[in-house]
Design a protein around this motif. Structure first.
Motif, short mmCIF file in Angstrom:
data_model
loop_
_atom_site.label_atom_id
_atom_site.label_comp_id
_atom_site.label_asym_id
_atom_site.label_seq_id
_atom_site.Cartn_x
_atom_site.Cartn_y
_atom_site.Cartn_z
N GLU A 181 0.84 -1.20 0.00
CA GLU A 181 0.00 0.00 0.00
C GLU A 181 0.88 1.25 0.00
OE1 GLU A 181 -3.13 0.65 -0.28
OE2 GLU A 181 -3.93 -1.38 -0.32
N GLN A 182 1.93 1.21 0.80
CA GLN A 182 2.86 2.34 0.85
C GLN A 182 3.58 2.53 -0.49
OE1 GLN A 182 3.59 4.65 3.38
NE2 GLN A 182 1.66 3.82 4.15
N VAL A 183 3.93 1.42 -1.12
CA VAL A 183 4.60 1.50 -2.42
C VAL A 183 3.71 2.20 -3.44
CG1 VAL A 183 5.50 0.14 -4.35
CG2 VAL A 183 6.04 -0.53 -2.00
N ARG A 184 2.45 1.82 -3.47
CA ARG A 184 1.52 2.46 -4.41
C ARG A 184 1.33 3.94 -4.09
NH1 ARG A 184 -0.88 -2.70 -4.16
NH2 ARG A 184 -2.10 -2.14 -2.32
N ALA A 185 1.29 4.26 -2.81
CA ALA A 185 1.03 5.65 -2.40
C ALA A 185 2.22 6.56 -2.69
CB ALA A 185 0.68 5.69 -0.91
N ARG A 186 3.42 6.08 -2.42
CA ARG A 186 4.58 6.97 -2.56
C ARG A 186 5.31 6.82 -3.90
NH1 ARG A 186 7.62 3.59 2.20
NH2 ARG A 186 8.42 1.89 0.91
N GLY A 187 5.03 5.71 -4.62
CA GLY A 187 5.61 5.54 -5.95
C GLY A 187 6.96 4.88 -5.99
N TYR A 188 7.42 4.31 -4.89
CA TYR A 188 8.71 3.61 -4.88
C TYR A 188 8.73 2.60 -3.74
CZ TYR A 188 10.06 6.57 -0.92
OH TYR A 188 10.10 7.19 0.30
N ALA A 189 9.71 1.70 -3.78
CA ALA A 189 9.88 0.70 -2.72
C ALA A 189 11.31 0.70 -2.24
CB ALA A 189 9.52 -0.69 -3.25
N VAL A 190 11.50 0.36 -0.98
CA VAL A 190 12.82 0.24 -0.39
C VAL A 190 12.91 -1.10 0.32
CG1 VAL A 190 14.50 1.16 1.26
CG2 VAL A 190 13.05 2.72 -0.05
N ALA A 191 13.99 -1.82 0.11
CA ALA A 191 14.26 -3.06 0.85
C ALA A 191 15.66 -2.93 1.46
CB ALA A 191 14.18 -4.27 -0.07
N ARG A 192 15.69 -2.86 2.78
CA ARG A 192 16.96 -2.66 3.48
C ARG A 192 17.34 -3.92 4.26
NH1 ARG A 192 17.62 2.53 7.35
NH2 ARG A 192 16.89 3.44 5.39
N ASP A 193 18.42 -4.56 3.86
CA ASP A 193 18.94 -5.75 4.55
C ASP A 193 17.94 -6.90 4.57
OD1 ASP A 193 21.23 -4.28 5.12
OD2 ASP A 193 20.46 -3.60 7.05
N GLU A 194 17.02 -6.96 3.61
CA GLU A 194 16.01 -8.02 3.60
C GLU A 194 16.37 -9.20 2.72
OE1 GLU A 194 11.85 -7.10 3.83
OE2 GLU A 194 12.27 -4.95 3.86
N LEU A 195 17.04 -8.94 1.62
CA LEU A 195 17.52 -10.01 0.76
C LEU A 195 18.88 -10.49 1.24
CD1 LEU A 195 17.05 -11.69 -1.85
CD2 LEU A 195 18.34 -9.90 -3.07
N GLU A 196 19.74 -9.53 1.53
CA GLU A 196 21.07 -9.81 2.07
C GLU A 196 21.39 -8.75 3.11
OE1 GLU A 196 24.03 -9.72 -0.99
OE2 GLU A 196 22.96 -11.11 -2.30
N ILE A 197 22.06 -9.15 4.16
CA ILE A 197 22.52 -8.17 5.15
C ILE A 197 23.57 -7.29 4.49
CG2 ILE A 197 23.81 -7.87 7.30
CD1 ILE A 197 20.99 -8.74 7.78
N GLY A 198 23.39 -5.99 4.65
CA GLY A 198 24.34 -5.06 4.07
C GLY A 198 23.98 -4.56 2.69
N LEU A 199 22.81 -4.99 2.17
CA LEU A 199 22.38 -4.56 0.83
C LEU A 199 21.05 -3.82 0.93
CD1 LEU A 199 22.77 -4.73 -2.30
CD2 LEU A 199 21.34 -6.78 -2.22
N THR A 200 21.02 -2.61 0.37
CA THR A 200 19.79 -1.83 0.32
C THR A 200 19.48 -1.48 -1.14
OG1 THR A 200 19.98 -0.86 2.52
CG2 THR A 200 18.73 0.39 0.92
N ALA A 201 18.21 -1.61 -1.50
CA ALA A 201 17.78 -1.31 -2.87
C ALA A 201 16.57 -0.39 -2.85
CB ALA A 201 17.46 -2.59 -3.62
N VAL A 202 16.51 0.47 -3.84
CA VAL A 202 15.38 1.37 -4.06
C VAL A 202 14.86 1.09 -5.47
CG1 VAL A 202 14.62 3.76 -4.28
CG2 VAL A 202 16.35 3.15 -2.57
N ALA A 203 13.55 0.95 -5.62
CA ALA A 203 12.98 0.63 -6.94
C ALA A 203 11.75 1.47 -7.22
CB ALA A 203 12.62 -0.85 -7.02
N ALA A 204 11.49 1.72 -8.50
CA ALA A 204 10.31 2.46 -8.94
C ALA A 204 9.78 1.82 -10.21
CB ALA A 204 10.65 3.93 -9.18
N PRO A 205 8.47 1.98 -10.48
CA PRO A 205 7.86 1.29 -11.62
C PRO A 205 8.15 1.95 -12.97
CG PRO A 205 6.22 2.59 -10.46
CD PRO A 205 7.48 2.67 -9.64
N ILE A 206 8.27 1.10 -13.98
CA ILE A 206 8.34 1.54 -15.37
C ILE A 206 7.00 1.21 -16.01
CG2 ILE A 206 9.41 1.14 -17.61
CD1 ILE A 206 11.98 0.39 -16.12
N ARG A 207 6.40 2.18 -16.66
CA ARG A 207 5.08 2.00 -17.26
C ARG A 207 5.18 1.97 -18.78
NH1 ARG A 207 1.06 2.85 -13.28
NH2 ARG A 207 1.94 3.76 -11.39
#
Length: 258
Positions: A181-207
Motif C-alpha cells: 500500500e505504501q509502495v503504491r502511495a509513494r511511488g517507490y519501494a525500499v528493501a533494506r537488509d532483507e535479501l542480504e545483510i548489508g544490501l539496500t535497494a530502491v525501486a520504482a515502476p516503469i510503465r
C-alpha cells in the motif's frame, strides 16, 4: 514431447507457407490427418492458429503476435532504458537494474554497474523472491488482487509465513500487504537488509503505453552508503523510472505515482 514438437513444427510450417490445409500439414508431418486435426484444434484454442472460414485452411493466429509482443517488450525496455540507467549509475555511483515479473519471482533483464561498486555482482538472468526485494514489491504492488493473492499463497511456507532470508525480511502477509500500500502511495519501494545483510535497494515502476507497470528500475548498494543518502537515491531512481516510461511510450506526468 512428440506432440509438442509436432505442434511447434506446424507453427513453423504456417509461418513459412502462410496457409495450409489439414491434409497438407499431415503429409508434411508424416502423421494421420486426424492427428494433424487434433494438433491444429489445440493451437486454435490458444489463438496460435486460426481456420479460414471460406477455404478450411489454417494460418497463424493472433496469439502469435501476443507472444511476440511480450518478447519485443522485454527487448525494448532493455534497449530504451540503457541511456537512462547508464546516466543514473554514473550519477549515484550504485548498480542499476531493470527487472520484470516472471512467474513467482523477479527476473533481472539488464544491469549497469555503478562507479562506486568495489565488487560487481552480475544479476542479469538471475531470479529473486518478490517479497524480499524492492523490485518485487514494486511489481507486486501493481498487479491485480487476484494475481497477487495467488503469488503470495504459492510463496507461503508450511508455517504460514513468507520465507525469511535475513532477520529483517518481512515475512507476514499482512505486513507485506501494508508495505505494498505504501509502495503504491509513494511511488517507490525500499528493501533494506532483507535479501542480504548489508544490501539496500530502491525501486520504482516503469510503465508502458497504456500506463500499466511493465518493469521495475532499481538502484542497489551497500546499506551504509545508500542509507546515508536515501532521499537523494529515491529521487534519482524515480526520475529515471519516469524517463524510461516516457521512452516506452507512457504519456503520464513527470512523477510516477499510483
Amino acid at each position: 514431447m512428440q506432440s509438442v514438437d509436432r505442434a511447434l513444427t506446424i507453427l513453423e510450417l504456417l509461418a513459412a507457407d502462410g496457409q495450409l490445409g489439414v491434409t497438407e500439414i499431415a503429409g508434411l508431418l508424416g502423421v494421420h490427418k486426424s492427428t494433424a486435426s487434433r494438433l491444429l484444434a489445440t493451437l486454435e484454442s490458444h489463438g496460435l492458429a486460426e481456420q479460414l472460414p471460406d477455404r478450411g485452411r489454417y494460418r497463424l493466429g493472433v496469439g502469435v503476435l501476443r507472444l511476440a509482443g511480450a518478447t519485443r517488450s522485454r527487448l525494448d525496455v532493455v534497449q530504451e532504458s540503457r541511456p537512462v540507467t547508464k546516466a543514473l549509475a554514473t550519477e549515484i555511483g550504485e548498480t542499476v537494474n531493470i527487472v520484470i515479473l516472471s512467474g513467482r519471482e523477479t527476473l533481472y533483464l539488464d544491469q549497469v554497474a555503478g562507479t562506486s561498486a568495489l565488487r560487481i555482482h552480475n544479476w542479469v538472468g538471475k531470479r529473486n523472491p518478490l517479497h524480499a526485494t524492492a523490485n518485487g514489491r514494486v511489481l507486486l504492488a501493481h498487479i491485480s488482487d487476484t494475481e497477487r493473492d495467488a503469488l503470495l499463497a504459492a510463496s507461503v511456507g508450511s508455517a504460514g509465513s513468507l520465507p525469511r532470508l535475513t532477520e529483517h525480511t518481512v515475512t507476514s502477509r499482512a505486513g507485506l500487504l501494508a508495505e505494498l500500500e505504501q509502495v503504491r502511495a509513494r511511488g517507490y519501494a525500499v528493501a533494506r537488509d532483507e535479501l542480504e545483510i548489508g544490501l539496500t535497494a530502491v525501486a520504482a515502476p516503469i510503465r508502458g503505453t497504456d500506463g500499466s507497470v511493465i518493469a521495475s528500475l532499481s538502484a542497489s548498494g551497500p546499506t551504509f552508503r545508500v542509507a546515508d543518502r536515501l532521499d537523494g537515491v529515491v529521487a534519482a531512481v524515480m526520475s529515471a523510472a519516469v524517463a524510461v516510461s516516457h521512452r516506452m511510450g507512457w504519456a503520464g506526468p513527470s512523477r510516477l505515482s499510483s
